[in-house]
Design a protein around this motif. Structure first.
Motif, PDB file in Angstrom:
ATOM      1  N   ARG A   6     -24.588  34.155 -40.541  1.00 39.63           N
ATOM      2  CA  ARG A   6     -25.350  35.158 -41.285  1.00 39.63           C
ATOM      3  C   ARG A   6     -25.234  36.502 -40.588  1.00 39.63           C
ATOM      4  N   PHE A  10     -29.147  40.157 -42.865  1.00 38.70           N
ATOM      5  CA  PHE A  10     -29.938  39.070 -43.452  1.00 38.70           C
ATOM      6  C   PHE A  10     -31.236  38.874 -42.690  1.00 38.70           C
ATOM      7  N   TYR A  11     -31.164  38.886 -41.369  1.00 40.00           N
ATOM      8  CA  TYR A  11     -32.360  38.668 -40.556  1.00 40.00           C
ATOM      9  C   TYR A  11     -33.320  39.856 -40.664  1.00 40.00           C
TER      10      TYR A  11
END
Length: 272
Positions: A6, A10-11
């Protein structure tokens, strides 16, 4: 195959969403917890025992506030606004599918009330009723004030729905011999039914929670938001939190009921 790696974005988005949920439901969770305060507990943490005393107190005679009557008014007013919003929004959506003289000015006039501050709308309607010698009331002046809030949203939603609606379905029904009413009843209405339910839920929610447009138009009888606001300066027990919990649960039940109806309609259409 290995797990997909990812990206850092995304985080970041996930963290932002978690913070948003905490910001949205954090105050509600605090009210929910404090509503179970013990009989000797106060309005703040820590809890002094755990009980349902304050929920029972909602159904008892109150020194300040009238929960039952104000809830009944808000519920009735919300249902009145919901019904009118659905009908008028549907008719407006059908009318604007065919261009007519003055359609553009009428559209902007409809949504203009969203630009005007709510308290100004409330004040204007309240003053108008007084000048006409009429007594403001929750079922008349407040009803009109709420419609200036819910109707533009309902109309905009129906415009979006009909903009995506293909006229080929109606043409096919007419080719099969259906008249205008049969085409609307058996073709158009089933296809837009979920959207109409959404408009109804939107109208009910906006009316049920509305404060500013009710402040100057409800007369001597408070709706639930006005009653809660008035209690914040007088009630010194967690019964106020219990009331907040009950009304929040009621709102979620209405949303779940609406989602269930939409799901049922979708399942029925898929089987037909």
């Amino acid at each position: 195959m290995g797990q997909e790696k990812r990206s850092p974005g995304f985080y970041i988005l996930a963290a932002f969403f978690v913070l948003f949920v905490l910001f949205l439901y954090g105050p509600l969770s605090a009210i929910f917890i404090l509503s179970f305060q013990g009989p000797q507990g106060g309005l703040t943490f820590p809890l002094n025992g755990v009980s349902v005393r304050w929920f029972q107190n909602l159904f008892e005679q109150q020194a300040v506030g009238d929960f039952g009557a104000s809830f009944s008014r808000s519920l009735t007013l919300g249902l009145m606004v919901m019904a009118a919003t659905v009908v008028v929004s549907l008719l407006a959506g059908l009318a604007f599918r065919r261009r007519f003289f003055g359609a553009t000015p009428l559209f902007y006039l409809t949504v203009a009330s969203l630009v005007v501050p709510s308290i100004i709308v409330s004040l204007g309607i309240g003053v108008l009723f007084q000048q006409l010698g009429l007594r403001p009331a929750w079922f008349s002046s407040a009803y009109g004030a709420h419609m200036t809030w819910t109707l533009p949203f309902g109309v905009l939603i129906m415009f979006a729905v009909f903009n995506r609606f293909s006229p080929s379905y109606e043409e096919a029904a007419r080719d099969l011999g259906a008249n205008s009413w049969q085409t609307f009843r058996h073709v158009v209405l089933p296809m837009i039914a979920p959207s109409l339910i959404g408009v109804g839920l939107f109208g009910f929610s906006l009316s049920y929670d509305e404060f500013a447009r009710t402040l100057m138009t409800s007369g001597s009888s408070n709706t639930l938001p006005l009653e809660i606001y008035g209690m914040t300066t007088n009630v010194t027990t967690p019964v106020l939190y219990a009331l907040g919990t009950v009304t929040t649960v009621f709102s979620f039940l209405i949303i779940l009921l609406t989602v269930g109806i939409i799901y049922f309609i979708g399942q029925r259409r898929s089987r037909s």
